[in-house]
Design a protein around this motif. Sequence first.
Motif, PDB file in Angstrom:
ATOM      1  N   GLY A   1       8.447   3.446 142.356  1.00 24.55           N
ATOM      2  CA  GLY A   1       7.642   4.342 143.173  1.00 24.55           C
ATOM      3  C   GLY A   1       6.473   3.671 143.870  1.00 24.55           C
ATOM      4  N   VAL A   2       6.242   2.386 143.595  1.00 27.80           N
ATOM      5  CA  VAL A   2       5.152   1.680 144.283  1.00 27.80           C
ATOM      6  C   VAL A   2       5.516   1.547 145.759  1.00 27.80           C
ATOM      7  CG1 VAL A   2       3.837  -0.467 144.448  1.00 27.80           C
ATOM      8  CG2 VAL A   2       4.509   0.404 142.209  1.00 27.80           C
ATOM      9  N   GLY A   3       4.640   2.065 146.616  1.00 24.85           N
ATOM     10  CA  GLY A   3       4.958   2.114 148.038  1.00 24.85           C
ATOM     11  C   GLY A   3       4.723   0.805 148.762  1.00 24.85           C
ATOM     12  N   ALA A   4       5.345   0.699 149.943  1.00 21.76           N
ATOM     13  CA  ALA A   4       5.183  -0.505 150.762  1.00 21.76           C
ATOM     14  C   ALA A   4       3.740  -0.675 151.209  1.00 21.76           C
ATOM     15  CB  ALA A   4       6.106  -0.430 151.970  1.00 21.76           C
ATOM     16  N   HIS A   5       3.037   0.445 151.400  1.00 19.52           N
ATOM     17  CA  HIS A   5       1.635   0.378 151.813  1.00 19.52           C
ATOM     18  C   HIS A   5       0.791  -0.300 150.743  1.00 19.52           C
ATOM     19  CE1 HIS A   5      -2.079   1.532 153.802  1.00 19.52           C
ATOM     20  NE2 HIS A   5      -2.505   2.097 152.684  1.00 19.52           N
ATOM     21  N   GLU A   6       0.966   0.134 149.489  1.00 19.91           N
ATOM     22  CA  GLU A   6       0.206  -0.469 148.380  1.00 19.91           C
ATOM     23  C   GLU A   6       0.575  -1.938 148.201  1.00 19.91           C
ATOM     24  OE1 GLU A   6       1.717   2.409 148.168  1.00 19.91           O
ATOM     25  OE2 GLU A   6       0.075   3.846 147.840  1.00 19.91           O
ATOM     26  N   ILE A   7       1.855  -2.250 148.341  1.00 22.07           N
ATOM     27  CA  ILE A   7       2.295  -3.645 148.207  1.00 22.07           C
ATOM     28  C   ILE A   7       1.667  -4.498 149.300  1.00 22.07           C
ATOM     29  CG2 ILE A   7       4.289  -5.195 148.384  1.00 22.07           C
ATOM     30  CD1 ILE A   7       5.958  -3.013 147.049  1.00 22.07           C
ATOM     31  N   GLY A   8       1.655  -3.983 150.529  1.00 18.08           N
ATOM     32  CA  GLY A   8       1.078  -4.738 151.635  1.00 18.08           C
ATOM     33  C   GLY A   8      -0.401  -5.010 151.441  1.00 18.08           C
TER      34      GLY A   8
ATOM     35  N   ALA B   1      -6.949  -6.256 144.357  1.00 16.38           N
ATOM     36  CA  ALA B   1      -5.484  -6.208 144.347  1.00 16.38           C
ATOM     37  C   ALA B   1      -4.982  -5.319 143.215  1.00 16.38           C
ATOM     38  CB  ALA B   1      -4.923  -7.624 144.201  1.00 16.38           C
ATOM     39  N   ALA B   2      -5.598  -5.442 142.037  1.00 14.98           N
ATOM     40  CA  ALA B   2      -5.212  -4.591 140.907  1.00 14.98           C
ATOM     41  C   ALA B   2      -5.612  -3.141 141.145  1.00 14.98           C
ATOM     42  CB  ALA B   2      -5.847  -5.117 139.624  1.00 14.98           C
ATOM     43  N   TYR B   3      -6.809  -2.942 141.674  1.00 14.61           N
ATOM     44  CA  TYR B   3      -7.329  -1.595 141.918  1.00 14.61           C
ATOM     45  C   TYR B   3      -6.437  -0.830 142.898  1.00 14.61           C
ATOM     46  CZ  TYR B   3     -10.522   2.002 143.717  1.00 14.61           C
ATOM     47  OH  TYR B   3     -11.077   3.189 144.114  1.00 14.61           O
ATOM     48  N   THR B   4      -5.899  -1.510 143.885  1.00 13.63           N
ATOM     49  CA  THR B   4      -5.049  -0.876 144.897  1.00 13.63           C
ATOM     50  C   THR B   4      -3.808  -0.253 144.271  1.00 13.63           C
ATOM     51  OG1 THR B   4      -5.800  -2.425 146.589  1.00 13.63           O
ATOM     52  CG2 THR B   4      -3.713  -1.310 147.001  1.00 13.63           C
ATOM     53  N   LEU B   5      -3.279  -0.879 143.223  1.00 15.25           N
ATOM     54  CA  LEU B   5      -2.015  -0.438 142.633  1.00 15.25           C
ATOM     55  C   LEU B   5      -2.181   0.622 141.548  1.00 15.25           C
ATOM     56  CD1 LEU B   5      -0.320  -3.943 142.364  1.00 15.25           C
ATOM     57  CD2 LEU B   5       0.386  -2.096 143.884  1.00 15.25           C
ATOM     58  N   LEU B   6      -3.377   0.752 140.982  1.00 11.85           N
ATOM     59  CA  LEU B   6      -3.574   1.709 139.893  1.00 11.85           C
ATOM     60  C   LEU B   6      -3.390   3.134 140.402  1.00 11.85           C
ATOM     61  CD1 LEU B   6      -6.653   0.145 138.056  1.00 11.85           C
ATOM     62  CD2 LEU B   6      -4.283   0.196 137.258  1.00 11.85           C
ATOM     63  N   PRO B   7      -2.779   4.007 139.580  1.00 12.41           N
ATOM     64  CA  PRO B   7      -2.532   5.389 140.036  1.00 12.41           C
ATOM     65  C   PRO B   7      -3.832   6.133 140.319  1.00 12.41           C
ATOM     66  CG  PRO B   7      -2.060   5.142 137.680  1.00 12.41           C
ATOM     67  CD  PRO B   7      -2.277   3.763 138.215  1.00 12.41           C
ATOM     68  N   ALA B   8      -3.797   6.978 141.348  1.00 14.42           N
ATOM     69  CA  ALA B   8      -4.998   7.712 141.750  1.00 14.42           C
ATOM     70  C   ALA B   8      -5.490   8.641 140.651  1.00 14.42           C
ATOM     71  CB  ALA B   8      -4.707   8.501 143.026  1.00 14.42           C
ATOM     72  N   GLY B   9      -4.570   9.181 139.875  1.00 12.11           N
ATOM     73  CA  GLY B   9      -4.949  10.105 138.805  1.00 12.11           C
ATOM     74  C   GLY B   9      -5.770   9.468 137.708  1.00 12.11           C
ATOM     75  N   LEU B  10      -5.765   8.147 137.651  1.00 13.76           N
ATOM     76  CA  LEU B  10      -6.548   7.453 136.628  1.00 13.76           C
ATOM     77  C   LEU B  10      -8.043   7.539 136.923  1.00 13.76           C
ATOM     78  CD1 LEU B  10      -6.055   5.730 134.064  1.00 13.76           C
ATOM     79  CD2 LEU B  10      -6.058   3.708 135.526  1.00 13.76           C
ATOM     80  N   HIS B  11      -8.394   7.828 138.174  1.00 12.44           N
ATOM     81  CA  HIS B  11      -9.797   7.931 138.606  1.00 12.44           C
ATOM     82  C   HIS B  11     -10.589   6.663 138.252  1.00 12.44           C
ATOM     83  CE1 HIS B  11      -9.111  12.039 139.758  1.00 12.44           C
ATOM     84  NE2 HIS B  11      -8.748  12.379 138.533  1.00 12.44           N
ATOM     85  N   ALA B  12      -9.924   5.527 138.438  1.00  8.23           N
ATOM     86  CA  ALA B  12     -10.589   4.243 138.170  1.00  8.23           C
ATOM     87  C   ALA B  12     -11.486   3.903 139.352  1.00  8.23           C
ATOM     88  CB  ALA B  12      -9.550   3.150 137.972  1.00  8.23           C
ATOM     89  N   ASP B  13     -12.684   3.443 139.067  1.00  3.17           N
ATOM     90  CA  ASP B  13     -13.558   2.991 140.145  1.00  3.17           C
ATOM     91  C   ASP B  13     -13.520   1.463 140.215  1.00  3.17           C
ATOM     92  OD1 ASP B  13     -16.275   1.976 138.627  1.00  3.17           O
ATOM     93  OD2 ASP B  13     -15.343   3.671 137.600  1.00  3.17           O
ATOM     94  N   TYR B  14     -13.738   0.941 141.418  1.00  2.00           N
ATOM     95  CA  TYR B  14     -13.607  -0.501 141.630  1.00  2.00           C
ATOM     96  C   TYR B  14     -14.558  -1.332 140.758  1.00  2.00           C
ATOM     97  CZ  TYR B  14     -13.861  -5.050 143.865  1.00  2.00           C
ATOM     98  OH  TYR B  14     -13.881  -6.402 144.088  1.00  2.00           O
ATOM     99  N   PRO B  15     -15.850  -0.957 140.592  1.00  2.00           N
ATOM    100  CA  PRO B  15     -16.735  -1.767 139.743  1.00  2.00           C
ATOM    101  C   PRO B  15     -16.219  -1.912 138.311  1.00  2.00           C
ATOM    102  CG  PRO B  15     -18.041  -0.282 141.081  1.00  2.00           C
ATOM    103  CD  PRO B  15     -16.612   0.113 141.277  1.00  2.00           C
ATOM    104  N   THR B  16     -15.582  -0.840 137.777  1.00  2.00           N
ATOM    105  CA  THR B  16     -15.030  -0.933 136.421  1.00  2.00           C
ATOM    106  C   THR B  16     -13.878  -1.924 136.375  1.00  2.00           C
ATOM    107  OG1 THR B  16     -15.670   1.341 135.895  1.00  2.00           O
ATOM    108  CG2 THR B  16     -13.936   0.356 134.548  1.00  2.00           C
ATOM    109  N   VAL B  17     -12.971  -1.841 137.365  1.00  2.00           N
ATOM    110  CA  VAL B  17     -11.833  -2.776 137.411  1.00  2.00           C
ATOM    111  C   VAL B  17     -12.336  -4.204 137.576  1.00  2.00           C
ATOM    112  CG1 VAL B  17      -9.724  -3.400 138.649  1.00  2.00           C
ATOM    113  CG2 VAL B  17     -10.317  -0.997 138.351  1.00  2.00           C
ATOM    114  N   LEU B  18     -13.361  -4.390 138.408  1.00  2.00           N
ATOM    115  CA  LEU B  18     -13.926  -5.728 138.598  1.00  2.00           C
ATOM    116  C   LEU B  18     -14.531  -6.248 137.303  1.00  2.00           C
ATOM    117  CD1 LEU B  18     -14.778  -8.094 140.401  1.00  2.00           C
ATOM    118  CD2 LEU B  18     -16.807  -6.794 141.054  1.00  2.00           C
TER     119      LEU B  18
END
Length: 319
Positions: free
Chosen positions: A50-57, A226-243
């Motif tokens: 289900g990972v879309g081409a947009h997220e992969i790009g 790159a990791a943040y882009t792929l994480l599901p939106a429902g996870l409500h992850a913010d970029y500073p946390t992923v960083l």
Amino acid sequence: MTARRRTLIRRLRTPLSLLLSLMVVGLAGYGLHGALRHVDLKAVLAALRGVGAHEIGITLLFTGGSFLAIVGQEYFALKTAGRPLPFPVAALGGFIAQSIGHSSGFSVAVGGGLRYRLYSLFGARFSEVAKVQASFSGTLGLALALQIAAAMLLHPGLLDHEVTLPHSLTRDIGIGLALVGFAILAITIRHKPLDLFGRRIETPPFRFVAPQVLCSVIDIACLAAAAYTLLPAGLHADYPTVLGIAVVSLTLGIASSVPGGLGVFESSVLLLMAPSAALAAPTVGALVAFRALYYLVPLALGLVALGVVELWRRRRMPT
């Protein structure tokens, strides 16, 4: 330091490094086992499909940005070592060293060897390549220390899911790390030799060190993006946390020589973000996709580039 003590340190270094690697892999494996015990493999495969081409790009764009920053760091590392080379050569050397070295573990030894295979074709001596590797690793470590300090100051509750520390103590540790990092940068501004344990050490010039640190910061920021882009939106992850998670995981992975930090980043995301049962499989699928796009694709390209370099070496060798 006496010759006997240096010999003892060399003998202990490999077993201690191996023990640290096994400990980190064991902890990461234990964390992954706990986080994945209720995750259905079929659901993970469905999430991957289900990972879309947009997220992969977008992920590939951030991966390219990360390696472009690595190339910039390599270019200035060569200048720091007193062996400047044309940008295309530095780009090739930095890409091969990092795409293969970081994915294979023991990146300092592997990366140094790969750099020497290329740079020796342009007259670089082993001692000069060793300085390039030391400059690259040193500025990467400095960038990681500064980013860990920033994470502790801006997000002191990052580890609250697993480690209970007073936020004031976390911020104090962050301030200490930041002061150490800026003190090291200040030493390069002075650009005067240091006398350390009876040894005279030449300090690299700030005009080369500063862009290297900046390139390392951009490299790590792109990795987290790159990791943040792929994480599901429902996870409500913010970029500073992923960083913040990426910086801590990279530090553990590099210190333990775990290939590509395998399992460390994944277990950290799953433990610290604690996805719900419905989001567990999509999160795991996103992490698998990130591992493939950020590590395996550059590794394959790096191996091809290394093959080209080896063919070039053979053609240049006298018959």
